[in-house]
Design a protein around this motif. Sequence first.
Motif, PDB file in Angstrom:
ATOM      1  N   SER A  18      -4.299   2.525   2.582  1.00  0.00           N
ATOM      2  CA  SER A  18      -4.290   1.422   3.206  1.00  0.00           C
ATOM      3  C   SER A  18      -4.094   1.549   4.677  1.00  0.00           C
ATOM      4  N   ALA A  19      -4.763   1.066   5.438  1.00  0.00           N
ATOM      5  CA  ALA A  19      -4.694   1.410   7.234  1.00  0.00           C
ATOM      6  C   ALA A  19      -4.462  -0.091   7.658  1.00  0.00           C
ATOM      7  N   ALA A  20      -5.512  -0.966   7.442  1.00  0.00           N
ATOM      8  CA  ALA A  20      -5.395  -2.239   8.011  1.00  0.00           C
ATOM      9  C   ALA A  20      -4.106  -3.141   7.486  1.00  0.00           C
TER      10      ALA A  20
ATOM     11  N   ALA B  46      -1.172   8.790  16.300  1.00  0.00           N
ATOM     12  CA  ALA B  46      -2.074   7.960  16.982  1.00  0.00           C
ATOM     13  C   ALA B  46      -3.527   7.944  16.956  1.00  0.00           C
ATOM     14  N   ALA B  47      -3.973   9.202  16.529  1.00  0.00           N
ATOM     15  CA  ALA B  47      -5.391   9.077  16.321  1.00  0.00           C
ATOM     16  C   ALA B  47      -5.884   8.799  14.942  1.00  0.00           C
ATOM     17  N   GLY B  48      -4.567   8.438  14.156  1.00  0.00           N
ATOM     18  CA  GLY B  48      -4.852   8.251  12.506  1.00  0.00           C
ATOM     19  C   GLY B  48      -5.321   6.737  12.494  1.00  0.00           C
ATOM     20  N   MET B  49      -5.835   6.398  11.243  1.00  0.00           N
ATOM     21  CA  MET B  49      -6.404   5.375  10.565  1.00  0.00           C
ATOM     22  C   MET B  49      -5.333   4.101  10.862  1.00  0.00           C
ATOM     23  N   ILE B  50      -4.279   4.286  10.420  1.00  0.00           N
ATOM     24  CA  ILE B  50      -3.381   3.187  10.820  1.00  0.00           C
ATOM     25  C   ILE B  50      -3.058   2.816  12.282  1.00  0.00           C
ATOM     26  N   SER B  51      -2.940   3.554  13.031  1.00  0.00           N
ATOM     27  CA  SER B  51      -2.681   3.553  14.506  1.00  0.00           C
ATOM     28  C   SER B  51      -4.003   2.852  15.093  1.00  0.00           C
TER      29      SER B  51
ATOM     30  N   LYS C  42       2.310  -3.412 -10.770  1.00  0.00           N
ATOM     31  CA  LYS C  42       1.180  -3.839  -9.702  1.00  0.00           C
ATOM     32  C   LYS C  42       1.385  -3.234  -8.401  1.00  0.00           C
ATOM     33  N   VAL C  43       2.716  -3.593  -7.861  1.00  0.00           N
ATOM     34  CA  VAL C  43       3.229  -3.413  -6.650  1.00  0.00           C
ATOM     35  C   VAL C  43       3.434  -2.233  -6.493  1.00  0.00           C
ATOM     36  N   GLN C  44       3.986  -1.403  -7.523  1.00  0.00           N
ATOM     37  CA  GLN C  44       4.400   0.032  -7.108  1.00  0.00           C
ATOM     38  C   GLN C  44       3.190   0.969  -7.169  1.00  0.00           C
ATOM     39  N   LYS C  45       2.006   0.459  -7.755  1.00  0.00           N
ATOM     40  CA  LYS C  45       0.865   1.406  -7.614  1.00  0.00           C
ATOM     41  C   LYS C  45      -0.334   0.789  -6.893  1.00  0.00           C
ATOM     42  N   ARG C  46      -0.035  -0.427  -6.134  1.00  0.00           N
ATOM     43  CA  ARG C  46      -1.172  -1.314  -5.363  1.00  0.00           C
ATOM     44  C   ARG C  46      -1.845   0.069  -4.240  1.00  0.00           C
ATOM     45  N   GLY C  47      -1.033   0.790  -3.962  1.00  0.00           N
ATOM     46  CA  GLY C  47      -1.586   1.797  -2.706  1.00  0.00           C
ATOM     47  C   GLY C  47      -2.920   2.594  -3.415  1.00  0.00           C
ATOM     48  N   GLY C  48      -2.095   3.055  -4.813  1.00  0.00           N
ATOM     49  CA  GLY C  48      -3.360   3.857  -5.529  1.00  0.00           C
ATOM     50  C   GLY C  48      -4.440   3.377  -5.811  1.00  0.00           C
ATOM     51  N   VAL C  49      -4.451   2.130  -6.281  1.00  0.00           N
ATOM     52  CA  VAL C  49      -5.514   1.423  -6.685  1.00  0.00           C
ATOM     53  C   VAL C  49      -6.377   1.259  -5.445  1.00  0.00           C
ATOM     54  N   LEU C  50      -5.924   0.801  -4.429  1.00  0.00           N
ATOM     55  CA  LEU C  50      -6.809   0.610  -3.346  1.00  0.00           C
ATOM     56  C   LEU C  50      -7.398   1.778  -2.851  1.00  0.00           C
ATOM     57  N   ILE C  51      -6.595   2.974  -2.936  1.00  0.00           N
ATOM     58  CA  ILE C  51      -7.418   4.451  -2.618  1.00  0.00           C
ATOM     59  C   ILE C  51      -8.805   4.457  -3.638  1.00  0.00           C
ATOM     60  N   GLN C  52      -8.632   4.185  -4.805  1.00  0.00           N
ATOM     61  CA  GLN C  52      -9.506   4.418  -5.684  1.00  0.00           C
ATOM     62  C   GLN C  52     -10.675   3.595  -5.228  1.00  0.00           C
ATOM     63  N   LYS C  53     -10.448   2.537  -4.754  1.00  0.00           N
ATOM     64  CA  LYS C  53     -11.598   1.414  -4.421  1.00  0.00           C
ATOM     65  C   LYS C  53     -12.122   1.981  -3.039  1.00  0.00           C
ATOM     66  N   TRP C  54     -11.236   2.307  -2.143  1.00  0.00           N
ATOM     67  CA  TRP C  54     -11.545   2.099  -0.579  1.00  0.00           C
ATOM     68  C   TRP C  54     -11.835   3.762  -0.496  1.00  0.00           C
TER      69      TRP C  54
END
Length: 437
Positions: A328-330, A102-107, A312-324
């Motif tokens: 992904s939290a929001a 609950a103290a993490g980013m997604i929460s 693209k779908v399979q690796k979307r999370g990784g690309v986002l981490i590279q940028k952000w």
Amino acid sequence: MAVAQLSPSYTETRFLSSQLSSASTRLYSRRRQALRPSSKARNAKIVCSVAPNEVQAPITPQTKGTRNKPDCFGVFCVTYDLKAEEETKSWKKLINIAVSGAAGMISNHLLFKLASGEVFGPDQPIALKLLGSERSFQALEGVAMELEDSLYPLLREVSIGISPYEVFQDVEWALLIGAKPRGPGMERADLLDINGQIFAEQGKALNAVASRNVKVIVVGNPCNTNALICLKNAPDIPAKNFHALTRLDENRAKCQLALKAGVFYDKVSNVTIWGNHSTTQVPDFLNARINGLPVTEVIKDTAWLEKEFTEKVQKRGGVLIQKWGRSSAASTSVSIVDAIKSLITPTPKGDWFSSGVYTNGNPYGIAEDIVFSMPCRSDGNGDYELVKDVIIDDFLRERLKKTEAELLAEKRCVAHLTGEGNAYCDLPEDTMLPGEM
Ligand SMILES: NC(=O)C1=CN([C@@H]2O[C@H](COP(=O)(O)OP(=O)(O)OC[C@H]3O[C@@H](n4cnc5c(N)ncnc54)[C@H](OP(=O)(O)O)[C@@H]3O)[C@@H](O)[C@H]2O)C=CC1
Ligand SMILES: O=C([O-])CC(=O)C(=O)O
């Protein structure tokens, strides 16, 4: 300013001064506000400041037997009667929602959506039960304070704790987000074991104290196998009540299809994510629709669908981490909201949604006894049925086999946590979470 020194015999003091692992739930409720103990006072008397014109809360020591059903904790009580106020409203009965990590980013995104009423509706009061750890306890207090300061009328109670046996008491929803992230050099097998232990314990706790009809959404990765571990450790709760979150993947797939077709994403429907929330997941373009037509009739570029779209779908999370610089939290919190809403509102006619669910009895020939993302429909009563009329061609079948093999291998790695004997870890290759590259 008056200073009240309270005796350590009060429940709150007992909680604060005990080992956090055994007595660990604190209630933050709108029923109080008069006094707040300093978090530094865990091992001492609670020192509370009271403004001269504030109403001093009645001290209500908690009685034995109510220990596990947090209610208004002594110093947090105020003198007005909130229950009587609730009777004047046309509200539904309060529901208890547990959130781990609950103290993490997604929460940090999700809790405020839950509290605002956008998830369960404007007539649904809720109690939030936040599960953290010793390491995150102060942060949890901060989260609870921010929730208080948001003055959400539907948020009737907030409690925080580090024991799942206390936090999960009577919960109707358990949103299990907390998990250790995979660090550099950490083998996937190690991650499965470390996080599996967390979910084995939480499954046992749900089995012991949660509502018999609790709905569980596992977000913490690797979420499919964590969900399997959780349900295996909760034999008194229907296996059907456990979900692994693949809704984010579905949303990502819809976005890519909409972009390619040049339509807004509300025109894309019937998108299934099959299998594991990992890079072997299968975003299904064969059964998906755009404006009611098969995607393959709208997007003629088969090579794009089979390769680019899928990857693209399979690796979307990784690309986002590279940028952000973080995962992904929001958008994950949005997808958790979507996943809940899909279970509590009837699925639009002809459409479906994806969720990682228990495979026993599935009509697709997928191995039994794993948690696999499949197309689901709901009447809006919290339950779901698998969609029967989907096409599976050779291309899709071959991919389903790959993600199925990965989940079966993950299952063998955690046999010691599911009660199925000794673990044997023969992961075919070191596959990745979507967020790993
Ligand atoms: N299924 C999906 O679609 C997605 C899943 N995820 C997964 O969701 C999970 C949470 O993500 P996010 O909120 O961004 O992560 P954060 O790192 O912000 O928070 C994770 C929380 O996990 C808890 N945790 C539990 N055990 C450990 C441990 N051994 N070491 C460190 N922390 C631990 C921590 O809380 P505490 O100390 O209170 O226990 C921490 O607050 C991750 O597993 C992530 O991979 C992320 C995106 C999408
Ligand atoms: O790997 C992660 O933590 C992030 C993740 O699941 C995703 O973005 O889908």
